[in-house]
Design an enzyme around this catalytic site. Structure first.
Site, PDB file in Angstrom:
ATOM      1  N   ALA A  65       0.299   7.679  -4.319  1.00 53.19           N
ATOM      2  CA  ALA A  65      -0.428   8.885  -4.704  1.00 53.19           C
ATOM      3  C   ALA A  65       0.119  10.029  -3.864  1.00 53.19           C
ATOM      4  CB  ALA A  65      -1.914   8.687  -4.451  1.00 53.19           C
ATOM      5  N   GLY A 109      -0.288   3.814  -4.378  1.00 53.93           N
ATOM      6  CA  GLY A 109      -0.656   3.962  -5.786  1.00 53.93           C
ATOM      7  C   GLY A 109       0.471   3.563  -6.729  1.00 53.93           C
ATOM      8  N   GLU A 112       0.113  -0.057  -7.053  1.00 50.99           N
ATOM      9  CA  GLU A 112      -1.124  -0.297  -7.820  1.00 50.99           C
ATOM     10  C   GLU A 112      -0.910  -0.011  -9.311  1.00 50.99           C
ATOM     11  OE1 GLU A 112      -3.271   2.234  -4.999  1.00 50.99           O
ATOM     12  OE2 GLU A 112      -4.734   0.606  -4.798  1.00 50.99           O
ATOM     13  N   GLU A 132      -1.309   2.387   2.854  1.00 47.56           N
ATOM     14  CA  GLU A 132      -2.397   3.355   3.045  1.00 47.56           C
ATOM     15  C   GLU A 132      -3.024   3.273   4.435  1.00 47.56           C
ATOM     16  OE1 GLU A 132      -1.958   1.443   0.370  1.00 47.56           O
ATOM     17  OE2 GLU A 132      -2.439   2.536  -1.478  1.00 47.56           O
TER      18      GLU A 132
END
Ligand code: HXC
Length: 258
Positions: A65, A109, A112, A132
């Protein structure tokens, strides 16, 4: 529809989405995720598209992200805009099959997103990780859950607690990816695989996907019962008649996707 952060190709029967934000290693910001959501919805609605491939660049599938976009966000904002539910989960809602073709970094992300697809084909350059924890947070798009289901608790826990990356060979050995191919062949291999699926009976493919996904959502007994019911239902399709007749007549099946 014109896109700024992704490239979209719909040379039927396969829809291809290429994440295209090279200056930020395909960091997944809101705009990119909105575009991907739109593109996936378009493919889902397009009856000529029967399988989808999502890929990135040779250097990065996606490095996570967008950290710069998130850094000043506070709790109330995150909660009120339902970060990230609103535009990150379309891949999990699609009923058509989606293959992630991953080269380079698939971090946070990015990892993911790849895990939200139906399966991952990795280039030998792929690196998967959930870093993260090094940013003072944890995975927020299903990483703690999906990675654990794919690779088991010990490996997932180590990766989530330390941020250690996994290379392609380890990812294949651990069951995170279906197979590893040379980086230069990645997109061709993924498209070839998608075309192979697209040649099959679309109702059967969609029901097979739904049935495998049940294994993650329910008990063994309920999952097997679901499988039995949908297996029976496929005998109502023209494609079942064609598929079995073709076998008996020693010819290639021509599915009508009905
Ligand atoms: C924003 C990013 C980014 C990211 C890279 N960039 N990753 N920008 N968000 N996730 C930007 C860099 O700032 C830099 O921009 C450019 O991309 C190139 O990156 P470099 O770091 O210079 O490249 P390199 O040295 O090759 O290192 C590659 C890397 C590193 C190891 C992948 O970029 C990295 O560690 N990135 C962050 C990985 C990460 O922590 N991901 C998890 C994010 S959190 P400039 O402008 O400087 O050139 C997350 C939470 C998900 O994903 C939860 C659900 C939403």
């Amino acid at each position: 529809m014109s896109y700024k952060m992704i490239l979209v190709d719909s040379t039927e029967p396969v829809g291809l989405i290429t994440l295209n934000r090279p200056e930020a290693l395909n960091a997944l910001n809101g705009e990119l995720m909105n575009e991907m959501t739109q593109a996936l919805r378009g493919f889902e609605a397009d009856e000529n598209i029967r399988a989808v491939v999502i890929t990135g660049s040779p250097k990065a599938f996606a490095a996570g992200a967008d950290i710069k976009e998130m850094q000043d966000m506070n709790y109330v904002e995150a909660y009120m805009k339902d970060f990230i539910t609103a535009n990150w989960e379309e891949a999990t809602r699609c009923r058509k099959p989606i293959i992630a073709a991953v080269a380079g970094y698939a971090l946070g992300g990015g990892c993911e997103l790849a895990m939200m697809c139906d399966f991952i084909i990795a280039a030998d350059t792929a690196k998967f990780g959930q870093p993260e924890i090094k940013l003072g947070v944890i995975p927020g798009a299903g990483g703690t859950q999906r990675l654990t289901r794919f690779v088991g608790k010990s490996k997932a826990m180590e990766m989530v607690l330390t941020g250690r990356m996994m290379d392609a060979e380890e990812a294949e050995r651990s069951g995170l990816v279906s197979r590893v191919v040379p980086a230069d062949d990645l997109v061709d291999e993924a498209l070839k695989t998608a075309r192979k699926i697209a040649d099959l009976s679309l109702p059967s493919v969609m029901i097979a996907k739904e049935s495998v996904n049940k294994a993650y959502e329910t008990t063994l007994q309920e999952g097997v019962m679901f499988e039995r019911r949908v297996f029976h239902s496929l005998f109502a399709t023209e494609d079942q008649k064609e598929g079995m007749a073709a076998f008996a007549e020693k010819r290639t099946a021509k599915f009508k996707h009905k």
